[in-house]
Enzyme design. Structure first.
Site, PDB file in Angstrom:
ATOM      1  N   ARG A 119       5.842  -9.903   4.319  1.00 62.17           N
ATOM      2  CA  ARG A 119       4.573  -9.556   4.488  1.00 62.17           C
ATOM      3  C   ARG A 119       4.142  -8.976   2.966  1.00 62.17           C
ATOM      4  NH1 ARG A 119       1.150  -4.879   3.190  1.00 62.17           N
ATOM      5  NH2 ARG A 119      -0.952  -5.029   4.280  1.00 62.17           N
ATOM      6  N   GLY A 128       0.794  -7.310   0.805  1.00 66.81           N
ATOM      7  CA  GLY A 128      -0.453  -6.618   0.805  1.00 66.81           C
ATOM      8  C   GLY A 128      -1.376  -7.230  -0.206  1.00 66.81           C
ATOM      9  N   ASP A 129      -2.631  -6.417  -0.274  1.00 71.77           N
ATOM     10  CA  ASP A 129      -3.595  -6.531  -1.360  1.00 71.77           C
ATOM     11  C   ASP A 129      -2.941  -5.939  -2.654  1.00 71.77           C
ATOM     12  OD1 ASP A 129      -3.765  -3.894  -0.188  1.00 71.77           O
ATOM     13  OD2 ASP A 129      -5.324  -3.627  -1.418  1.00 71.77           O
ATOM     14  N   THR A 139      -6.641   1.252  -1.961  1.00 65.35           N
ATOM     15  CA  THR A 139      -5.555   1.701  -0.993  1.00 65.35           C
ATOM     16  C   THR A 139      -6.179   1.482   0.366  1.00 65.35           C
ATOM     17  OG1 THR A 139      -4.243   3.520   0.062  1.00 65.35           O
ATOM     18  CG2 THR A 139      -6.178   4.083  -1.380  1.00 65.35           C
ATOM     19  N   GLY A 140      -5.610   0.918   1.305  1.00 65.26           N
ATOM     20  CA  GLY A 140      -6.247   0.821   2.772  1.00 65.26           C
ATOM     21  C   GLY A 140      -5.476  -0.293   3.133  1.00 65.26           C
ATOM     22  N   THR A 153      -0.235   4.350  -0.367  1.00 63.45           N
ATOM     23  CA  THR A 153       0.044   3.516  -1.795  1.00 63.45           C
ATOM     24  C   THR A 153      -0.583   4.541  -3.087  1.00 63.45           C
ATOM     25  OG1 THR A 153      -0.633   1.524  -0.716  1.00 63.45           O
ATOM     26  CG2 THR A 153      -1.150   1.648  -3.039  1.00 63.45           C
ATOM     27  N   GLY A 191      -4.507  -3.671   3.893  1.00 59.95           N
ATOM     28  CA  GLY A 191      -4.426  -4.745   2.885  1.00 59.95           C
ATOM     29  C   GLY A 191      -5.010  -5.953   3.171  1.00 59.95           C
TER      30      GLY A 191
HETATM   31  N1  ASP Z   1      -2.933  -1.476   0.645  1.00 63.49           N
HETATM   32  C1  ASP Z   1      -1.659  -1.557   1.043  1.00 63.49           C
HETATM   33  C2  ASP Z   1      -1.147  -2.559   1.693  1.00 63.49           C
HETATM   34  O1  ASP Z   1      -1.845  -2.971   2.583  1.00 63.49           O
HETATM   35  C3  ASP Z   1      -1.288  -0.194   1.945  1.00 63.49           C
HETATM   36  C4  ASP Z   1      -1.838   1.265   1.273  1.00 63.49           C
HETATM   37  O2  ASP Z   1      -2.674   1.086   0.682  1.00 63.49           O
HETATM   38  O3  ASP Z   1      -1.252   2.119   1.841  1.00 63.49           O
HETATM   39  O4  ASP Z   1       0.020  -2.940   1.183  1.00 63.49           O
END
Ligand code: ASP
Length: 331
Positions: free
Chosen positions: A225, A227-228, A248-249, A197, A251
């Protein structure tokens, strides 16, 4: 003569008072950006690849900083930094977004204005070249905060935001990663290919904070789906009373722990400093739950924090003292 001087001083003071805060040259500016956290291993990173990542991060952070230095708003700075990262195939956002399980790209993004607490978020996009621009349009040109799918793309069309055919988002590397992820899924192995991200946070001369985040989500995610990233308070949050955060992480974990808002809340209600609040949430709370990832943050004094619990996070910053950092690995 004295009367003249007194009048001159009074006039100068009146002019100074009428200048917008944005003109106050002593107000510090600061910016931080990220290009995703995750399992970034040194063994897989060639010197050439590392150079390309560092250059892309450097370009984006300098572009955002130039806007702030010339008196531009933190919203403009984060929009521009994220737009540049979206256009780079190196990162999982815009061009370079990862593939869903059924071989498509679904993009999410959000932006928040710390001065007004206005926000715009979009999710499940297939055709918007720069999702961050659509998130900004939702914030500024609609009565809504969060729009998804067809409705969001219809709104993009109305706003003259650039739409592209689906294959614009195709990159060979991300396609191969989906094939690997599907293989691992068939063999019941854990998914290893995560994150990437992009995001930016900034403080401008007027003392306003802003945060922006954009993503393709997770490789092999199910159709629909979300994410966060576009969930305000989870992956993206800004409030002049505390800080601006972009995450980022994993989600799902970031949504359940309301990461970005939790960091701001610790600052507002428990008097925590930015670095301390971010470290508690990312280094302790998320780790205890089993979630991996990181955040970038900036507070109203121009302090920058870039915190992760993963081996790396693509990141860069220019703080209130003009100190520049561009890094990939945690150590
Ligand atoms: N946080 C993002 C998600 O879950 C993914 C990412 O940070 O790469 O969509």
């Amino acid at each position: 003569m004295t009367r003249l001087v007194t009048r001159l001083v009074a006039t100068l003071m009146a002019v100074a008072a009428s200048l917008p805060a944005a003109q106050a040259a002593d107000q510090p500016v600061a910016i931080a950006i990220h290009g995703g956290a995750g399992t970034i291993s040194r063994s897989q990173m060639t010197a050439e690849r590392e150079k390309a990542y560092l250059a892309a991060l450097q370009d984006a952070v300098e572009a955002g900083h130039r806007i702030l230095e010339s008196g531009g708003s933190s919203l403009d700075a984060v929009t521009e930094a994220v737009r540049l990262l979206e256009d780079s195939p190196l990162f999982n956002a815009g061009k370079g977004a990862v593939f869903t399980h059924d071989g498509r790209n679904e993009l999410d993004a959000a932006i928040m204005d710390g001065a007004t607490l206005n926000a715009g978020a979009v999710a499940g996009l297939h055709h918007v070249r720069n999702p961050i621009q659509l998130a900004r349009a939702v914030m500024e040109k609609s009565a809504h905060v969060f729009m998804v799918g067809d409705g969001a793309e219809e709104f993009a069309l109305e706003q003259g935001i650039r739409l592209v055919p689906r294959d614009y988002f195709y990159t060979e590397e991300r396609w191969q990663r989906l094939q690997n992820a599907r293989e691992r899924e068939r063999a019941a192995l854990p998914q290893t290919d995560k994150f990437g991200t992009v995001g930016a946070v900034a403080l401008d001369r007027a003392g306003n904070l802003a945060a922006a985040t954009s993503t393709g989500g997770l490789t092999n995610k199910r159709y629909g789906r979300i994410g966060d990233v576009p969930v305000i308070g989870a992956g993206t949050y800004a409030n002049n009373a505390a800080c601006a955060i972009s995450a980022t992480g994993d989600g799902e974990y970031f949504i359940r722990s309301v990461v970005a808002y939790d960091i701001a809340a610790r600052m507002m209600y428990a008097d925590a400093k930015l670095e301390q609040a971010a470290t508690e949430v990312i280094g302790t709370k998320l780790v205890d739950m089993g979630g991996g990832g990181g955040v970038i943050g900036v507070d109203r004094y121009g302090n920058v924090a870039m915190v992760m619990n993963t081996p790396g996070m693509y990141r860069a910053s220019i703080d209130a003292n003009g100190q520049r950092v561009v890094r990939i690995f945690a150590d």
